[in-house]
Design a protein around this motif. Structure first.
Motif, short mmCIF file in Angstrom:
data_model
loop_
_atom_site.label_atom_id
_atom_site.label_comp_id
_atom_site.label_asym_id
_atom_site.label_seq_id
_atom_site.Cartn_x
_atom_site.Cartn_y
_atom_site.Cartn_z
N ALA A 8 0.00 -8.88 7.11
CA ALA A 8 0.65 -8.16 6.40
C ALA A 8 -0.40 -7.64 5.39
O ALA A 8 -1.69 -8.00 5.13
N LEU A 9 -0.15 -6.41 4.85
CA LEU A 9 -1.05 -5.38 3.90
C LEU A 9 -0.79 -5.64 2.73
O LEU A 9 0.42 -5.69 2.52
N ASP A 10 -2.00 -5.84 1.94
CA ASP A 10 -1.65 -5.98 0.54
C ASP A 10 -2.07 -4.40 -0.10
O ASP A 10 -2.90 -4.49 -0.71
N ALA A 11 -1.11 -3.68 -0.04
CA ALA A 11 -1.32 -2.16 -0.28
C ALA A 11 -0.95 -1.81 -1.62
O ALA A 11 0.04 -2.35 -2.24
N ASN A 12 -1.52 -0.89 -2.18
CA ASN A 12 -1.19 -0.36 -3.64
C ASN A 12 -0.20 0.73 -3.22
O ASN A 12 0.15 1.12 -2.41
N ASN A 17 2.66 4.72 -0.10
CA ASN A 17 3.18 6.35 0.05
C ASN A 17 2.38 6.97 1.55
O ASN A 17 3.25 7.65 1.90
N TRP A 18 1.20 6.51 1.48
CA TRP A 18 0.28 7.44 2.56
C TRP A 18 1.09 6.85 3.68
O TRP A 18 1.42 7.65 4.70
N PHE A 19 1.38 5.57 3.92
CA PHE A 19 2.10 4.94 4.98
C PHE A 19 3.24 5.54 5.52
O PHE A 19 3.56 5.91 6.41
N ALA A 20 4.02 5.37 4.54
CA ALA A 20 5.55 6.10 4.53
C ALA A 20 5.44 7.66 4.89
O ALA A 20 6.16 8.06 5.84
N GLN A 21 4.29 8.32 4.38
CA GLN A 21 3.98 9.73 4.90
C GLN A 21 3.94 9.95 6.49
O GLN A 21 4.31 10.55 7.01
N GLN A 22 2.82 9.04 6.76
CA GLN A 22 2.44 9.08 8.23
C GLN A 22 3.50 8.72 9.32
O GLN A 22 3.62 8.99 10.42
N CYS A 23 4.42 7.54 8.70
CA CYS A 23 5.78 7.38 9.57
C CYS A 23 6.43 8.64 9.90
O CYS A 23 7.07 8.92 10.91
N GLY A 24 6.67 9.39 8.79
CA GLY A 24 7.46 10.62 8.54
C GLY A 24 6.63 11.73 9.59
O GLY A 24 7.21 12.20 10.26
N TYR A 25 5.39 11.55 9.58
CA TYR A 25 4.87 12.72 10.52
C TYR A 25 4.91 12.20 11.83
O TYR A 25 5.03 13.25 12.65
N LYS A 67 -1.38 19.83 7.67
CA LYS A 67 -2.81 19.80 7.79
C LYS A 67 -3.44 18.53 7.14
O LYS A 67 -4.34 18.14 7.63
N SER A 68 -2.76 18.16 6.01
CA SER A 68 -3.33 16.97 5.45
C SER A 68 -3.07 15.67 5.96
O SER A 68 -3.64 14.64 5.54
N GLN A 69 -2.18 15.73 6.96
CA GLN A 69 -1.72 14.51 7.67
C GLN A 69 -3.05 13.89 8.67
O GLN A 69 -3.90 14.45 9.08
#
Ligand SMILES: [Zn+2]
Length: 368
Positions: A8-12, A17-25, A67-69
């Motif tokens: 499990a990740l203890d993410a801020n 948000n970054w993880f959710a974005q990458q799932c979207g990508y 581009k930023s992904q």
């Protein structure tokens, strides 16, 4: 040899948000390439994974936000997920791949080569160091990194190449262990040790029903509906965690002390037909427990013997071998009419299984 660990990740917030974005990508790349594959197929042109990937790399230039992904995420989504869905379809093992939607399982695979783990921290591409709830148990080269979400929590699944481990010869030094697996106790050993079955669904049943009822009263896809849906998911997650925890603790403890393991072959699908048992059975998830036990035994090189499904481990007396014609589930104590012994029903079954396995090992030795 490969080992996997899910942490499990203890993410801020920024990292989440970054993880959710990458799932979207990953989903975007998958859907884009699938659409491409479909339209080419309509013209009798079968595109390979590398062609699909090449075409996506050109097409993505139209979308500035890509581009930023993390570009590896898109490539892995096409090479890994989409390519295997297509090959499953080609070999007729599954239906034609479907487009992924927002509610699909959120996950993405990234480049494992730059990933580093130090204590309770992991360095991921682009986002950098993320805190972990526990440290990595294995040493070796990280060969695959997948990030996924379950209920409210993010996880990283790592596959590590640990090389060839030394196998300890436990067979000659540790005893054969017979295990009776069941609902009342998750596992009973021939020594009399019992591992409790937590049956978390029973504990959470009322709460779950209440939360689900409240969800059904909300307007679908409204803000409150999503909030309530998250609550339901969180409850299911807690239930699964309790189960997993009990399964892991019991299976680790058993494999530590055993030189060989013998269990009865459970016909779980048949047992599920019994309506009185079905709920308790699904709640204890015995299949999940057995597969954990089996995997752990295999990694340690412990023989895992499954008794013939017609072997009457419960009905046979462990001290004289007398076989009862009838034994109801409610009889918790085995009483033998021939030798007058009284013994806990599950322990009796476990002893029979141990004896069976010991005989099995002897006959193997005699043959070879
Ligand atoms: Zn007897």
């Amino acid at each position: 040899m490969y080992k996997s660990q899910k942490i499990a990740l203890d993410a801020n917030n920024k990292q989440r948000n970054w993880f959710a974005q990458q799932c979207g990508y990953a989903r975007f790349a998958y859907n884009h390439a699938l659409a491409d594959f479909k339209s080419a197929l309509a013209k009798d042109n079968f595109l390979s994974a590398s062609e699909l990937n090449k075409r996506f790399n050109v097409a993505k230039k139209e979308y500035a936000w890509t581009k930023s992904q993390d570009q590896v995420v898109a490539n892995k989504s096409i090479f890994g997920n989409l390519a295997s869905s297509i090959s499953h379809w080609v070999s007729k093992r599954s239906h034609f791949p479907k487009f992924k939607h927002r509610g699909s399982k959120q996950s993405f695979t990234t480049n494992s080569q730059t990933v580093e783990v130090k204590g309770k921290k992991i360095k991921l591409p682009k986002i950098g160091w993320v805190n972990l709830f526990e440290s990595l148990r294995f040493e070796g080269e990280i060969v695959e990194v997948t990030i996924s979400r379950t209920a409210h929590r993010w996880f990283v699944s790592l596959i590590i190449d640990i090389g060839t481990p030394e196998q300890v010869d436990k067979q000659s030094t540790s005893p054969v262990v017979g295990i009776d697996v069941g609902i009342n106790a998750l596992a009973t050993l021939d020594t009399g040790t019992k591992y409790e079955n937590p049956r978390p669904l029973k504990r959470y049943e009322r709460k779950l029903r209440r939360t689900q009822r409240s969800l059904s009263r909300k307007v679908v896809k409204s803000k409150n509906w999503f909030k309530q849906k998250a609550k339901v998911a969180r409850l299911h997650y807690s239930i699964a965690c309790i189960r997993q925890d009990a399964h892991h603790k019991a299976s680790t403890d058993i494999t530590k002390q055993a030189g060989a393991i013998c269990i009865e072959t459970l016909k779980i699908t048949n047992m599920l037909k019994n309506r009185k048992l079905a709920k308790a059975l699904s709640d204890s998830a015995l299949g999940g427990f057995l597969s954990k036990l089996k995997t752990k035994a295999e990694t340690l090189g412990i023989p895992f013997i499954e008794a013939d499904q017609f072997y009457a481990s419960s009905k046979t007396c462990s001290s004289c071998g007398h076989k009862k014609s009838d034994l109801t589930l409610s009889e918790r104590t085995y009483h033998c009419s021939r030798c007058d012994v009284s013994i806990d029903r599950d322990v009796n079954a476990a002893i029979n299984l141990r004896n069976l396995a010991a005989g099995h090992a002897e006959s193997l030795n005699a043959c070879g």
